[in-house]
Write an enzyme that holds these catalytic residues in place. Structure first.
Site, short mmCIF file in Angstrom:
data_model
loop_
_atom_site.label_atom_id
_atom_site.label_comp_id
_atom_site.label_asym_id
_atom_site.label_seq_id
_atom_site.Cartn_x
_atom_site.Cartn_y
_atom_site.Cartn_z
N GLY A 57 5.19 -31.44 -3.42
CA GLY A 57 6.45 -31.49 -4.15
C GLY A 57 6.45 -30.48 -5.28
CD GLU A 108 -3.05 -38.05 -3.22
OE1 GLU A 108 -2.06 -38.79 -3.37
OE2 GLU A 108 -4.12 -38.43 -2.73
CB THR A 116 1.46 -34.27 -9.09
OG1 THR A 116 2.26 -35.44 -8.98
CG2 THR A 116 0.16 -34.66 -9.74
CG ASP A 157 4.03 -38.86 -8.60
OD1 ASP A 157 5.18 -38.71 -9.04
OD2 ASP A 157 3.79 -39.19 -7.43
NE ARG A 194 29.33 -52.56 -14.96
CZ ARG A 194 30.16 -51.55 -14.70
NH1 ARG A 194 29.81 -50.31 -14.97
NH2 ARG A 194 31.32 -51.78 -14.15
NE ARG A 221 3.16 -40.07 -2.67
CZ ARG A 221 3.23 -38.80 -2.29
NH1 ARG A 221 4.16 -38.40 -1.48
NH2 ARG A 221 2.33 -37.94 -2.72
CD GLU A 266 9.07 -42.21 -5.38
OE1 GLU A 266 10.13 -41.88 -4.81
OE2 GLU A 266 8.10 -41.44 -5.50
NE ARG A 274 28.83 -50.93 -11.09
CZ ARG A 274 29.40 -52.12 -11.01
NH1 ARG A 274 28.66 -53.18 -10.76
NH2 ARG A 274 30.70 -52.26 -11.18
CG HIS A 321 14.22 -34.94 -4.89
ND1 HIS A 321 14.62 -36.02 -4.15
CD2 HIS A 321 13.08 -34.48 -4.29
CE1 HIS A 321 13.78 -36.22 -3.15
NE2 HIS A 321 12.84 -35.29 -3.22
O1 F6P Z 1 5.34 -34.76 -5.63
C1 F6P Z 1 5.27 -36.14 -5.81
C2 F6P Z 1 6.62 -36.75 -5.52
O2 F6P Z 1 7.55 -36.25 -6.44
C3 F6P Z 1 6.58 -38.27 -5.52
O3 F6P Z 1 6.81 -38.83 -6.79
C4 F6P Z 1 7.65 -38.60 -4.51
O4 F6P Z 1 7.38 -39.82 -3.85
C5 F6P Z 1 7.59 -37.49 -3.52
O5 F6P Z 1 7.07 -36.38 -4.21
C6 F6P Z 1 8.93 -37.12 -2.91
O6 F6P Z 1 8.71 -36.13 -1.99
P1 F6P Z 1 9.84 -35.32 -1.22
O7 F6P Z 1 10.32 -34.24 -2.14
O8 F6P Z 1 9.14 -34.77 -0.03
O9 F6P Z 1 10.95 -36.28 -0.90
#
Ligand code: F6P
Length: 340
Positions: free
Chosen positions: A10, A102, A124, A126, A161, A170, A221, A266, A272
């Site tokens: 990503g 990773e 990353t 993350d 709300r 992830r 997520e 909501r 992204h």
């Molecule tokens: O690079 C990590 C990440 O941003 C995660 O947080 C997420 O689950 C994943 O990439 C989303 O990947 P993609 O862009 O392939 O949907």
């Protein structure tokens, strides 16, 4: 010396800043730099370009990656590793600067036993790589998430709300914890700790009873409810590295809150949005330091090593150390709970 550079996995803010720094530092040593497009895909089917300083001038604040990226795993393809190594040789590359998380660094590590020389740069949003205190891209993602959540919070307050915001993360809840604490969330849900829908609903009802009509929930997520494991992963499509493609837990949480409590709710998925765009000052500096240090590792012949931030120093570590997941420091969640 001919140095290849690639970005895999990503994207995140600061990739171009690393590439710029690599090119600049390489020029000090008279190294040639070859950009490899789309991560490992650009070595499976060679797709490269020669990088010089003119091409990276102005790249520091630009989001995304000028080299493009992909989640290509050569080890998931027949003869993939051999092809990558043969193509790198054909291109005359003496080593690769692999900028990734990773997965990308894991591939580099495995390819080294096929004869590929590399140094790693940890990336990353993350922030879940061990052996570095921070990965670049993380703090920008948190800043963007915080700003978005502040806005969601103010509309939620006006309408009385419950607002549920889903952020990336992830396997680790660093983004949820940081952006949740930074925006005053009342509930923060992370992958490291399965959550209890009943307890969340009781908490939100308690807030409503004492007059706090609006509440904010930030959910990573990858967070999973105790009751329903399939809500956040089971039966999902997998990427080339076997990771489930996530998204949707925010909707589940919002629907359950409304159904169980009657509080109007909501949800917003930031997804992204927090990965794109210009790096903040912290990430520009970290990415630049990493890029310079990576070329210094090449110069020192320290292959198989990754640049890393320890305290305020850039050091180098064995990439194997970095491949262990770095889960959330749970004391951060305890801080968040002070504000329920
Ligand atoms: O690079 C990590 C990440 O941003 C995660 O947080 C997420 O689950 C994943 O990439 C989303 O990947 P993609 O862009 O392939 O949907």
């Amino acid at each position: 010396m001919k140095v290849g550079v690639l970005t895999g996995g990503g994207d995140c803010a600061g990739l171009n800043a690393v590439i710029r720094a690599v090119v600049r530092r390489a020029a000090d040593y008279n190294y040639e730099v070859i950009g490899i497009r789309r991560g490992w895909a650009g070595l499976l089917e060679p797709d490269t370009l020669r990088l010089d300083y003119d091409m990276v001038e102005g790249a520091l604040p630009v989001g995304g990656t000028m080299l493009l990226t992909s989640r290509t795993n050569p080890f998931s393809k027949d003869g993939g590793p051999e092809r990558v190594v043969a193509n790198a040789k054909e291109l005359g590359l003496d080593c690769i600067v692999a900028i990734g998380g990773e997965d990308t660094l894991g591939v580099a590590q495995k390819l080294s036993s096929h004869g590929l020389k590399f140094v790693g740069v940890p990336k990353t949003i993350d922030n879940d790589l061990s052996a570095t205190d921070v990965t670049f891209g993380f703090h920008t993602a948190v800043d963007v998430a915080m700003e978005a959540i502040d806005r969601v919070k103010s509309t939620g307050e006006s309408h009385e709300r419950v607002m549920v915001v889903e952020v990336m993360g992830r396997g680790a809840g660093w983004i949820a914890a940081y952006s949740g604490i930074a925006s005053g969330a009342h509930v923060i849900l992370v992958p490291e700790e399965p959550f209890d829908m009943d307890a969340i609903c009781t908490l939100l009802q308690g807030r409503a009873k004492r007059g706090e009509k609006s509440s904010l929930v930030v959910v990573a997520e990858g967070a999973q409810p105790r009751e329903r494991e399939e809500a956040a992963g089971g039966g999902r499509r997998l990427d080339q590295f076997g990771h489930p493609m996530l998204g949707g837990i925010g909707r589940f949480v919002a629907q359950e809150i409304e159904r169980r409590t009657g509080l109007e709710t909501r949800e917003v998925v930031l997804g992204h949005l927090i990965r794109g765009g210009s790096p903040n000052a912290y990430d520009r500096v970290l990415a630049t330091r990493f890029g310079v240090a990576a070329v210094d590792l090449v110069k020192a012949g320290k292959f198989g090593q990754m640049v890393s931030l320890r305290g305020n120093s850039i050091v180098s570590v064995d990439v194997k150390e970095a491949l262990k997941p770095k889960l959330l420091d749970m004391s951060l969640l305890a801080v968040g709970r002070e504000f329920q």
